[in-house]
Every structure is written in structure tokens, then in C-alpha cells.
Design a protein around this motif. Sequence first.
Motif, PDB file in Angstrom:
ATOM      1  N   THR A  11       0.826  -1.076  -0.101  1.00 33.62           N
ATOM      2  CA  THR A  11       0.090   0.134  -0.024  1.00 33.62           C
ATOM      3  C   THR A  11       0.880   1.234   0.029  1.00 33.62           C
ATOM      4  OG1 THR A  11      -0.003   0.257   2.410  1.00 33.62           O
ATOM      5  CG2 THR A  11      -1.620  -1.100   1.130  1.00 33.62           C
ATOM      6  N   GLY A  12       2.242   1.115   0.354  1.00 32.11           N
ATOM      7  CA  GLY A  12       2.926   2.217   0.453  1.00 32.11           C
ATOM      8  C   GLY A  12       2.706   3.096   1.955  1.00 32.11           C
ATOM      9  N   GLU A  13       1.643   2.620   2.761  1.00 32.12           N
ATOM     10  CA  GLU A  13       1.401   3.275   3.832  1.00 32.12           C
ATOM     11  C   GLU A  13       2.480   2.903   4.865  1.00 32.12           C
ATOM     12  OE1 GLU A  13      -3.276   3.637   3.323  1.00 32.12           O
ATOM     13  OE2 GLU A  13      -2.585   1.548   3.810  1.00 32.12           O
ATOM     14  N   GLY A  31      -5.332   8.314   9.452  1.00 32.39           N
ATOM     15  CA  GLY A  31      -6.355   8.379   8.353  1.00 32.39           C
ATOM     16  C   GLY A  31      -6.227   7.039   7.264  1.00 32.39           C
ATOM     17  N   ILE A  32      -5.575   6.197   8.020  1.00 33.07           N
ATOM     18  CA  ILE A  32      -5.652   4.845   7.092  1.00 33.07           C
ATOM     19  C   ILE A  32      -6.737   4.106   7.223  1.00 33.07           C
ATOM     20  CG2 ILE A  32      -4.157   2.822   6.850  1.00 33.07           C
ATOM     21  CD1 ILE A  32      -1.700   4.108   7.588  1.00 33.07           C
ATOM     22  N   ALA A  33      -7.346   3.658   6.170  1.00 34.09           N
ATOM     23  CA  ALA A  33      -8.397   3.187   6.125  1.00 34.09           C
ATOM     24  C   ALA A  33      -8.418   1.336   6.462  1.00 34.09           C
ATOM     25  CB  ALA A  33      -9.177   2.989   4.584  1.00 34.09           C
ATOM     26  N   LYS A  84       6.253  -5.482   9.517  1.00 38.10           N
ATOM     27  CA  LYS A  84       5.486  -5.490   8.133  1.00 38.10           C
ATOM     28  C   LYS A  84       4.312  -6.147   7.979  1.00 38.10           C
ATOM     29  CE  LYS A  84       9.873  -4.562   5.395  1.00 38.10           C
ATOM     30  NZ  LYS A  84      10.689  -5.153   4.163  1.00 38.10           N
ATOM     31  N   LEU A  85       3.102  -5.561   7.773  1.00 39.75           N
ATOM     32  CA  LEU A  85       2.019  -6.343   7.910  1.00 39.75           C
ATOM     33  C   LEU A  85       1.267  -6.252   6.696  1.00 39.75           C
ATOM     34  CD1 LEU A  85       0.485  -4.669  11.293  1.00 39.75           C
ATOM     35  CD2 LEU A  85       1.673  -6.844  11.023  1.00 39.75           C
ATOM     36  N   GLU A  86       0.731  -7.351   6.218  1.00 41.39           N
ATOM     37  CA  GLU A  86      -0.229  -7.210   5.188  1.00 41.39           C
ATOM     38  C   GLU A  86      -1.693  -7.293   5.492  1.00 41.39           C
ATOM     39  OE1 GLU A  86      -0.635  -9.609   0.687  1.00 41.39           O
ATOM     40  OE2 GLU A  86       0.652 -10.146   1.909  1.00 41.39           O
ATOM     41  N   ARG A  87      -2.410  -6.144   5.175  1.00 39.33           N
ATOM     42  CA  ARG A  87      -3.659  -6.026   5.576  1.00 39.33           C
ATOM     43  C   ARG A  87      -4.714  -6.934   4.706  1.00 39.33           C
ATOM     44  NH1 ARG A  87      -3.362   0.137   5.812  1.00 39.33           N
ATOM     45  NH2 ARG A  87      -4.750  -0.210   4.012  1.00 39.33           N
TER      46      ARG A  87
END
Length: 110
Positions: A11-13, A31-33, A84-87
Motif C-alpha cells: 500500500t505504501g503506507e 487516516g488509514i482505512a 511489516k503487515l499485509e492487511r
Amino acid sequence: MTEYTIEFVGTGETITCSDKETILSRCLEAGIAQEYSCRVGMCLACSAEILEGEVTQPAARGLTEEEAERYALTCMARPQSDLKLERGKYPPSIEGDLAGGSCAGTPADD
């Protein structure tokens, strides 16, 4: 209080989060969804796969002990290192439910 960097892969976040606050609370402030629903560690909507790093999440009742090593419930998880997470990645206990056309705890329409 220690601050850690959390990168959401793909996501680049990136956010910083202390070891005293939940990942979800920081996402919302930034502000991250990030998806969520119950905010008490039961529904698994806020699940993310842990690709690198460690969290503590003693109140994440929706995960098995084994799943809690690989997945973070962001509403409960507090970082213990940079992450490092993958939503949007769900543990096996819910993936089977999703494949069958239902959400956790909600029967599929027949």
C-alpha cells in the motif's frame, strides 16, 4: 514508551506506533482505512498477516494460539518491534468461512 515503524506491504503506507497503543488506533489517527468492526478481538475484520516483526495481543480471543503468531488483530495488537503487515489477510479459521460464502459467525444463505 518505545516507538516502532509499521509498514503495510503493497500500500505504501507507513505509521509509527508505540508499544502502549494499538495498531488500529494509530491507523485511524493517521487516516488509514484499516477495516474493523467489534474492536474487542473477536470478529477478525481487522486481521493482518505478520510478515516481519512481533506484536503482543493477549486479548485477541478470536485467534488460536498458533494463528496469533502469524496474524495480528490490529484492534488488540501492540507492536514489540518494527513490523511489516499485509492487511486483509485472514487466518485459516476464517478463510474457510469466507470460501463458503459467510462471515465469521454468520451462516451462509442457502
